[in-house]
Design a protein around this motif. Structure first.
Motif, PDB file in Angstrom:
ATOM      1  N   ASP A   1       4.818  78.779  -1.142  1.00 50.15           N
ATOM      2  CA  ASP A   1       5.394  79.846  -0.317  1.00 50.15           C
ATOM      3  C   ASP A   1       4.540  80.093   0.928  1.00 50.15           C
ATOM      4  N   LEU A   2       3.218  80.166   0.734  1.00 46.03           N
ATOM      5  CA  LEU A   2       2.329  80.433   1.871  1.00 46.03           C
ATOM      6  C   LEU A   2       2.330  79.275   2.862  1.00 46.03           C
ATOM      7  N   HIS A   3       2.391  78.043   2.357  1.00 47.21           N
ATOM      8  CA  HIS A   3       2.495  76.898   3.271  1.00 47.21           C
ATOM      9  C   HIS A   3       3.785  76.985   4.092  1.00 47.21           C
ATOM     10  N   GLU A   4       4.869  77.412   3.455  1.00 48.38           N
ATOM     11  CA  GLU A   4       6.137  77.556   4.176  1.00 48.38           C
ATOM     12  C   GLU A   4       6.051  78.645   5.242  1.00 48.38           C
ATOM     13  N   ARG A   5       5.175  79.612   5.017  1.00 50.12           N
ATOM     14  CA  ARG A   5       4.965  80.671   6.014  1.00 50.12           C
ATOM     15  C   ARG A   5       4.029  80.222   7.144  1.00 50.12           C
ATOM     16  N   GLY A   6       3.550  78.999   7.083  1.00 48.47           N
ATOM     17  CA  GLY A   6       2.703  78.490   8.145  1.00 48.47           C
ATOM     18  C   GLY A   6       1.216  78.589   7.893  1.00 48.47           C
ATOM     19  N   VAL A   7       0.809  78.925   6.655  1.00 51.42           N
ATOM     20  CA  VAL A   7      -0.614  78.969   6.328  1.00 51.42           C
ATOM     21  C   VAL A   7      -1.113  77.535   6.122  1.00 51.42           C
ATOM     22  N   GLU A   8      -2.183  77.168   6.826  1.00 48.85           N
ATOM     23  CA  GLU A   8      -2.671  75.787   6.791  1.00 48.85           C
ATOM     24  C   GLU A   8      -3.410  75.471   5.495  1.00 48.85           C
ATOM     25  N   HIS A   9      -4.369  76.309   5.126  1.00 49.93           N
ATOM     26  CA  HIS A   9      -5.182  76.079   3.926  1.00 49.93           C
ATOM     27  C   HIS A   9      -5.125  77.306   3.021  1.00 49.93           C
ATOM     28  N   VAL A  10      -4.843  77.082   1.739  1.00 51.35           N
ATOM     29  CA  VAL A  10      -4.880  78.151   0.737  1.00 51.35           C
ATOM     30  C   VAL A  10      -5.933  77.746  -0.289  1.00 51.35           C
ATOM     31  N   TRP A  11      -6.996  78.525  -0.357  1.00 47.87           N
ATOM     32  CA  TRP A  11      -8.104  78.230  -1.264  1.00 47.87           C
ATOM     33  C   TRP A  11      -8.005  79.202  -2.439  1.00 47.87           C
ATOM     34  N   VAL A  12      -7.466  78.729  -3.550  1.00 50.41           N
ATOM     35  CA  VAL A  12      -7.189  79.603  -4.697  1.00 50.41           C
ATOM     36  C   VAL A  12      -8.394  79.624  -5.623  1.00 50.41           C
ATOM     37  N   ARG A  13      -8.949  80.811  -5.846  1.00 49.75           N
ATOM     38  CA  ARG A  13     -10.149  80.974  -6.662  1.00 49.75           C
ATOM     39  C   ARG A  13      -9.778  81.203  -8.122  1.00 49.75           C
ATOM     40  N   HIS A  14     -10.452  80.497  -9.016  1.00 53.67           N
ATOM     41  CA  HIS A  14     -10.209  80.643 -10.453  1.00 53.67           C
ATOM     42  C   HIS A  14     -11.482  81.008 -11.214  1.00 53.67           C
ATOM     43  N   GLY A  15     -12.417  81.648 -10.544  1.00 54.48           N
ATOM     44  CA  GLY A  15     -13.629  82.104 -11.215  1.00 54.48           C
ATOM     45  C   GLY A  15     -14.419  80.965 -11.829  1.00 54.48           C
ATOM     46  N   ALA A  16     -14.710  81.101 -13.119  1.00 52.42           N
ATOM     47  CA  ALA A  16     -15.504  80.091 -13.819  1.00 52.42           C
ATOM     48  C   ALA A  16     -14.800  78.745 -13.897  1.00 52.42           C
ATOM     49  N   ASN A  17     -13.478  78.740 -13.668  1.00 51.24           N
ATOM     50  CA  ASN A  17     -12.721  77.490 -13.703  1.00 51.24           C
ATOM     51  C   ASN A  17     -12.642  76.808 -12.337  1.00 51.24           C
ATOM     52  N   GLY A  18     -13.455  77.267 -11.407  1.00 49.05           N
ATOM     53  CA  GLY A  18     -13.525  76.608 -10.109  1.00 49.05           C
ATOM     54  C   GLY A  18     -12.459  77.095  -9.151  1.00 49.05           C
ATOM     55  N   SER A  19     -11.954  76.202  -8.324  1.00 49.16           N
ATOM     56  CA  SER A  19     -10.960  76.578  -7.322  1.00 49.16           C
ATOM     57  C   SER A  19     -10.090  75.373  -6.979  1.00 49.16           C
ATOM     58  N   TRP A  20      -9.017  75.659  -6.266  1.00 54.45           N
ATOM     59  CA  TRP A  20      -8.140  74.609  -5.747  1.00 54.45           C
ATOM     60  C   TRP A  20      -8.029  74.774  -4.234  1.00 54.45           C
ATOM     61  N   MET A  21      -8.348  73.724  -3.506  1.00 55.35           N
ATOM     62  CA  MET A  21      -8.133  73.712  -2.067  1.00 55.35           C
ATOM     63  C   MET A  21      -6.774  73.070  -1.828  1.00 55.35           C
ATOM     64  N   CYS A  22      -5.879  73.864  -1.287  1.00 50.56           N
ATOM     65  CA  CYS A  22      -4.504  73.412  -1.079  1.00 50.56           C
ATOM     66  C   CYS A  22      -4.208  73.410   0.420  1.00 50.56           C
ATOM     67  N   SER A  23      -4.201  72.240   1.001  1.00 46.28           N
ATOM     68  CA  SER A  23      -3.957  72.102   2.434  1.00 46.28           C
ATOM     69  C   SER A  23      -2.536  71.620   2.660  1.00 46.28           C
ATOM     70  N   ARG A  24      -1.879  72.180   3.641  1.00 43.97           N
ATOM     71  CA  ARG A  24      -0.468  71.876   3.881  1.00 43.97           C
ATOM     72  C   ARG A  24      -0.272  70.388   4.144  1.00 43.97           C
ATOM     73  N   GLY A  25       0.653  69.786   3.424  1.00 50.88           N
ATOM     74  CA  GLY A  25       0.965  68.374   3.595  1.00 50.88           C
ATOM     75  C   GLY A  25       0.068  67.433   2.822  1.00 50.88           C
ATOM     76  N   GLU A  26      -0.880  67.981   2.033  1.00 51.03           N
ATOM     77  CA  GLU A  26      -1.802  67.155   1.256  1.00 51.03           C
ATOM     78  C   GLU A  26      -1.775  67.569  -0.214  1.00 51.03           C
ATOM     79  N   GLU A  27      -2.239  66.681  -1.086  1.00 54.58           N
ATOM     80  CA  GLU A  27      -2.322  67.006  -2.507  1.00 54.58           C
ATOM     81  C   GLU A  27      -3.448  68.013  -2.744  1.00 54.58           C
ATOM     82  N   PRO A  28      -3.206  69.027  -3.571  1.00 54.72           N
ATOM     83  CA  PRO A  28      -4.266  69.995  -3.878  1.00 54.72           C
ATOM     84  C   PRO A  28      -5.468  69.309  -4.535  1.00 54.72           C
ATOM     85  N   VAL A  29      -6.652  69.812  -4.239  1.00 54.96           N
ATOM     86  CA  VAL A  29      -7.886  69.249  -4.784  1.00 54.96           C
ATOM     87  C   VAL A  29      -8.581  70.320  -5.615  1.00 54.96           C
TER      88      VAL A  29
END
Length: 301
Positions: free
Chosen positions: A202-230
């Motif tokens: 949804d955020l990528h569709e709104r034009g957000v380039e990078h969404v860095w989702v924090r999961h605390g002790a489980n690390g995070s996901w870097m989600c860049s528009r047009g690329e596979e999440p890491v």
């Protein structure tokens, strides 16, 4: 040359109490308390200063001793505090209770003074990036986002909390970076927190380039528009105090991005900064740059 980071957000004094044994609710617990400068925007600016990035803080503090101390310490970290307004009244406070493991149990944020922030002091002609924290009122945040768009300066948005994310959700579009946890991204998008991947879309569709989702002790996901999440695993650390870890994480990302790193490499440095911070009793670790260099990287990096 555009090189400055302009951080617009809250400055306060942190009052952090930690129990010395497992916390028992609804009664007095033995422990210890520390008081030090805090606030998401201020913490990010202080960390950026310590990491050698040119940074200007736009904020507001009271005309009291807490305000004096917050400005003194922040300037000593290397941040430009000339645009911080001294307003009549008391500096904001963040009061937190941690258990004996250093994990947050509850907190109260009194940030009314931020409403006195003067956005006329936001100069973007030399800005490479604006960092906006969710402590601002909606009208203030909207002015910052609009000014950045007009000046063609990318914006990184730190939601701060679920309540503040929900209040500013309509402004989260066409931004460079957004750094929510799963509850905050739910507040930004109206989706269930378990459906965070759809929320990212949804955020990528709104034009957000990078969404860095924090999961605390489980690390995070870097989600860049047009690329596979890491996925980035959390860096192991002995927890002393979790306060300020997310702020150091964002600051390290910004510093790395300014030096030319890509989003994932910057996020790896962010995890090291967070680990170094939780292993310290300080909200902003004074030796942050050295601690990041000395802290072991996550497995597989």
């Amino acid at each position: 040359m555009k090189q400055w980071v302009v951080v617009v957000g809250g400055t306060n004094m942190d009052v952090v109490a930690r129990t010395s044994s497992p916390l028992v609710p609804a009664t007095s617990n033995p422990g210890h308390t520390r008081i030090s400068p805090g606030g998401v925007g201020r913490n990010v600016a202080a960390c950026l200063g310590l990491l050698g990035a040119p940074v200007r803080l736009v904020s507001a503090v009271g005309d009291d001793a807490f305000g004096d101390e917050a400005l003194r310490v922040t300037a000593a970290c290397g941040a430009d505090v000339a645009a911080v307004r001294r307003a009549p009244g008391t500096t904001g406070t963040y009061t937190a209770v941690l258990d004996d493991r250093g994990e947050l149990v509850a907190a109260v944020s009194d940030m009314a003074i931020v409403d006195e922030l003067q956005l006329e002091t936001v100069h973007l002609t030399d800005a490479a990036l604006v960092v906006l924290d969710g402590n601002l009122a909606h009208a203030q945040a909207a002015r910052v986002v609009a000014a950045a768009a007009e000046a063609d300066v990318p914006v990184a948005f730190e939601p701060v909390s679920v309540a503040k994310a929900g209040r500013l959700a309509d402004l989260v579009h066409d931004l460079f970076l957004v750094t929510p946890n799963t509850d905050e991204i739910a507040a930004l998008t109206g989706r269930d927190h378990a459906d965070w991947r759809a929320a990212v879309a949804d955020l990528h569709e709104r034009g957000v380039e990078h969404v860095w989702v924090r999961h605390g002790a489980n690390g995070s996901w870097m989600c860049s528009r047009g690329e596979e999440p890491v996925h980035l695993p959390a860096v192991p650390a002995t927890v002393v105090d979790v306060t300020g870890a997310g702020d150091a994480m964002l600051a390290a990302w910004v510093a790395a991005w300014l030096s030319g790193e890509d989003a994932v490499a910057a996020a790896r440095l962010g995890h090291r900064a967070a680990a170094a911070t939780v292993a310290s009793p300080h909200t902003v670790r004074p030796d942050l740059a050295d601690a990041i260099e000395q802290h072991p990287s996550e497995k597989g990096s």
